[in-house]
Design a protein around this motif. Sequence first.
Motif, PDB file in Angstrom:
ATOM      1  N   GLU A 228       0.828  -1.203   0.000  1.00  6.90           N
ATOM      2  CA  GLU A 228       0.000   0.000   0.000  1.00  6.90           C
ATOM      3  C   GLU A 228       0.864   1.255   0.000  1.00  6.90           C
ATOM      4  O   GLU A 228       0.561   2.247  -0.684  1.00  6.90           O
ATOM      5  N   VAL A 229       1.955   1.220   0.762  1.00 10.98           N
ATOM      6  CA  VAL A 229       2.871   2.366   0.812  1.00 10.98           C
ATOM      7  C   VAL A 229       3.534   2.578  -0.546  1.00 10.98           C
ATOM      8  O   VAL A 229       3.676   3.710  -1.025  1.00 10.98           O
ATOM      9  N   VAL A 230       3.934   1.478  -1.181  1.00 10.63           N
ATOM     10  CA  VAL A 230       4.559   1.564  -2.496  1.00 10.63           C
ATOM     11  C   VAL A 230       3.587   2.155  -3.517  1.00 10.63           C
ATOM     12  O   VAL A 230       3.969   2.986  -4.361  1.00 10.63           O
ATOM     13  N   LYS A 231       2.320   1.754  -3.446  1.00  8.67           N
ATOM     14  CA  LYS A 231       1.312   2.288  -4.371  1.00  8.67           C
ATOM     15  C   LYS A 231       1.148   3.783  -4.180  1.00  8.67           C
ATOM     16  O   LYS A 231       0.983   4.541  -5.156  1.00  8.67           O
ATOM     17  N   ILE A 232       1.160   4.240  -2.934  1.00  5.39           N
ATOM     18  CA  ILE A 232       1.062   5.673  -2.654  1.00  5.39           C
ATOM     19  C   ILE A 232       2.235   6.407  -3.294  1.00  5.39           C
ATOM     20  O   ILE A 232       2.074   7.446  -3.953  1.00  5.39           O
ATOM     21  N   LYS A 233       3.423   5.857  -3.117  1.00  6.44           N
ATOM     22  CA  LYS A 233       4.618   6.472  -3.704  1.00  6.44           C
ATOM     23  C   LYS A 233       4.521   6.547  -5.217  1.00  6.44           C
ATOM     24  O   LYS A 233       4.826   7.569  -5.837  1.00  6.44           O
ATOM     25  N   ASN A 234       4.054   5.453  -5.831  1.00  7.55           N
ATOM     26  CA  ASN A 234       3.980   5.405  -7.292  1.00  7.55           C
ATOM     27  C   ASN A 234       2.919   6.347  -7.858  1.00  7.55           C
ATOM     28  O   ASN A 234       2.998   6.745  -9.022  1.00  7.55           O
ATOM     29  N   ASN A 235       1.922   6.679  -7.048  1.00 13.99           N
ATOM     30  CA  ASN A 235       0.848   7.565  -7.508  1.00 13.99           C
ATOM     31  C   ASN A 235       1.139   9.039  -7.257  1.00 13.99           C
ATOM     32  O   ASN A 235       0.368   9.909  -7.674  1.00 13.99           O
ATOM     33  N   LEU A 236       2.218   9.331  -6.559  1.00 10.45           N
ATOM     34  CA  LEU A 236       2.568  10.724  -6.275  1.00 10.45           C
ATOM     35  C   LEU A 236       3.067  11.405  -7.539  1.00 10.45           C
ATOM     36  O   LEU A 236       3.779  10.823  -8.362  1.00 10.45           O
ATOM     37  N   LEU A 237       2.656  12.649  -7.678  1.00 10.17           N
ATOM     38  CA  LEU A 237       3.122  13.441  -8.815  1.00 10.17           C
ATOM     39  C   LEU A 237       4.371  14.200  -8.383  1.00 10.17           C
ATOM     40  O   LEU A 237       4.309  15.273  -7.768  1.00 10.17           O
ATOM     41  N   ILE A 238       5.521  13.597  -8.659  1.00  4.89           N
ATOM     42  CA  ILE A 238       6.799  14.204  -8.248  1.00  4.89           C
ATOM     43  C   ILE A 238       7.545  14.706  -9.478  1.00  4.89           C
ATOM     44  O   ILE A 238       7.693  13.996 -10.455  1.00  4.89           O
TER      45      ILE A 238
END
Length: 258
Positions: free
Chosen positions: A248-258
């Motif tokens: 779940e944490v990895v998915k959050i990271k991957n969905n961030l617009l950085i």
Amino acid sequence: MIKTNFLKEKLNSGKNVIGTWSIIPSVINTEILATSGLDFIIIDGEHGPINFETAQKMAIACELHKVSPLMRVSGVKEDEILKALDIGCHGVQIPNVNSIDQVKLIVKYSKYPPNGNRGLSIFTRAGMYSINNAQKLPKVANENTLIGINIEDTDSIKNIDEILEIKELDLVFIGLYDLSKSLGIPGQINDPKVTHLLIDLVKKINNKGKFAGTIAVDKNKIQYFFEIGIKYLLYSVDCEVIRSSYNEVVKIKNNLLI
């Protein structure tokens, strides 16, 4: 086992209980799980790479936090049932049980005379390693050892009425995934066929004074299972809870617009 069986006391007092499968052969992991407030932990000797030395250490870690250690052995096997109980597990849960003859064998292997024919050694953790417990262990263990079975196919369903007549049987765990497989809809545990069968089985089990159990892989289903009469509920498996939490944490990271 001459110690208190925390799980059996809770069930007998009418409480609902919740636990998990432990497939990871780690004492540290077991103690972390035990500090969460779970009622029981099943040490998985069927699918997990857990030997009996590690299982005993895991059982000790459970008891330190008043959590009942159970063990799922690989089948109706006298040597495995004996060892699981001798290392101090509060009970056994046997997979793929589908006949009254199998249940009778489980009782024979799990209980001392006159209920069964379990081999007696007080020089184990169950007997607290003392010859002074030679007379105490058989009587106390017969009273507080919990016997559970998994029903997982159409044969077990067909024979459930006579299986439930065995007095020493405490709980019946309904394996939803294997049940769905036997109905020709593998993995579809929310299908109405599975749901209706589950409700019918739970009623039969409860009416015979046994405890009905199953597994929840979705937190939102926990209340539902207790409402239909499940008393003994497993939530997921230790490895999946760890993996999914970090995923779940990895998915959050991957969905961030950085």
